[in-house]
Scaffold this motif. Structure first.
Motif: not given
Length: 321
Positions: A240, A244, A253-254, A258, A261, A286, A290
Motif C-alpha cells: 500500500d 500511496t 490514502v483516502q 480505514r 489506511q 484518520l 477523511d
C-alpha cells in the motif's frame, strides 16, 4: 558428581541452524545471572575460541560490582574474552526506568559487538521472559506487535541479536547450573515491586501456573500467531505504501479502507519518525485525512514528538527542531 549435558546446547544448535551457520565470532550478553551463564557455557562449548562476553554494568544497585567480579572470574577460568561496559541507565522525566536501562543496554551491546567484529549478540531471555512480555502487552492493551512478544532474532544498530533460549523454562537452566555447581547471581531488582514486570512475575505467573500448567507454551504459541499475522500486515503495508507514495498522497490514502489506511500510516510513521502513534492519535489522523476533501483544508496532528501536516497533496512529518 558427574557433569550433565548443558540443556541450552540443542536450543542453541537449532537457533544457529536457522540464523547463524558458521560465525567467526559470537558475543554473549553476560550479566552473570542464571540464563546468561548457561548460554555462555553452551556457546563456549559449541565455538571454543570464537566466543566473547559483554557485561553491562548499569550501576543501578550496590551489587553491580559483585556481578562484574563474578563475570570476570568465570570468563578468566573459561579463557573467554570479556568486555565490561559501564552505562548511564538513568531515566529521563516521563521515561520508565526499565525502558531507559534497556535502551542503554542494547546500545552498548551493539556498539561493542561492532567494535569487536562479532557476527551476532546472543541474549539469554527464556520462555518465562516471553510469557511475562505477552502478559505485559495484554495488560497495556497492545496490538499485534506487542502481543508477538520477543522475536527469535532481530537487528538493532546494524547488529544481529538472537534469543536461542526463548522456548526454554528458566527453572530448567537454574536446575542444571545448581546440579553442576556453576555459580550465578540473582539480581536484587527482580524482587522490586515498583516494576510492572516484577509484579507480573510475583503475582500473575504463579496464578497462571496454578490454573493452567501449560501457560508458557500456550502464550508462546499465541505470540507466534500474532507475529505471523503482523508479518502479513507488514507485507500489505509495504504494498500500500508503494501505491500511496512516500510521503503518502492524501487522495491515495483516502482510496483505501480505514483499516488499510491505519496499517499503511503506521508503517510510514515508523519509517519517517521511528515511532508508533497511539490509538487516539491514529484515529484523529484518520478522521482528519477523511476530512481533507478540498484544496484549502489543513491537517495538523501531533504524533510522538513531531507533527503530521498537510503539504499540498501529501502528508509530511515535521520533526521538532
Amino acid at each position: 558428581m558427574a557433569a550433565s549435558p548443558n540443556p541450552c546446547g540443542p536450543a542453541l544448535a537449532g537457533w544457529c541452524g536457522r540464523h547463524l551457520q558458521n560465525p567467526q565470532q559470537v558475543a554473549v550478553a553476560y550479566s552473570a545471572g542464571a540464563d546468561s551463564t548457561a548460554l555462555l557455557l553452551a556457546a563456549h562449548e559449541r565455538w571454543p575460541g570464537r566466543v566473547m562476553a559483554i557485561h553491562i554494568h548499569h550501576g543501578l544497585h550496590a551489587a553491580a560490582d559483585a556481578f562484574e567480579n563474578l563475570a570476570l572470574d568465570l570468563c578468566a577460568r573459561l579463557g573467554v574474552p570479556i568486555r565490561v561496559c559501564r552505562v548511564d541507565a538513568r531515566h529521563a522525566p516521563g521515561q520508565s526506568p526499565e525502558d531507559a536501562a534497556r535502551r542503554a543496554r542494547y546500545h552498548a551491546l551493539a556498539a561493542t559487538a561492532r567494535e569487536q567484529g562479532a557476527d551476532a549478540v546472543l541474549l539469554g531471555q527464556h520462555a518465562d521472559d516471553q510469557a511475562e512480555t505477552v502478559l505485559l502487552a495484554l495488560s497495556r492493551g497492545a496490538g499485534l506487535p506487542g502481543l508477538a512478544g520477543m522475536a527469535e532474532r532481530f537487528e538493532r544498530d546494524g547488529v544481529l541479536f538472537g534469543r536461542p533460549l526463548r522456548e526454554m523454562a528458566s527453572q530448567t537452566l537454574r536446575d542444571w547450573l545448581l546440579h553442576d555447581g556453576h555459580p550465578f547471581v540473582d539480581d536484587p531488582t527482580n524482587a522490586d515491586a515498583r516494576y510492572t514486570r516484577n509484579r507480573i512475575r510475583a503475582v500473575l505467573t504463579p496464578a497462571w501456573q496454578a490454573c493452567f500448567p501449560g501457560y508458557r507454551e500456550a502464550l508462546a504459541r499465541s505470540a507466534r500467531h500474532a507475529a505471523q499475522a503482523q508479518s502479513l500486515l507488514d507485507e500489505l503495508a509495504e504494498s500500500d505504501l508503494a501505491l500511496t507514495g512516500n510521503p503518502p498522497v492524501i487522495a491515495a490514502v483516502q482510496a483505501l479502507s480505514r483499516a488499510r489506511q491505519a496499517n499503511v500510516l503506521r508503517l510510514w510513521l515508523r519509517r519517517c519518525a521511528g515511532t508508533a502513534p497511539s490509538e487516539v492519535q491514529l484515529d484523529e489522523l484518520l478522521d482528519q485525512i477523511d476530512a481533507c476533501r478540498t484544496r484549502g483544508h489543513g491537517l495538523r496532528i501531533r504524533v510522538a514528538a513531531g507533527l503530521v501536516v498537510r503539504d499540498a497533496d501529501r502528508l509530511r512529518y515535521d520533526r521538532p527542531i
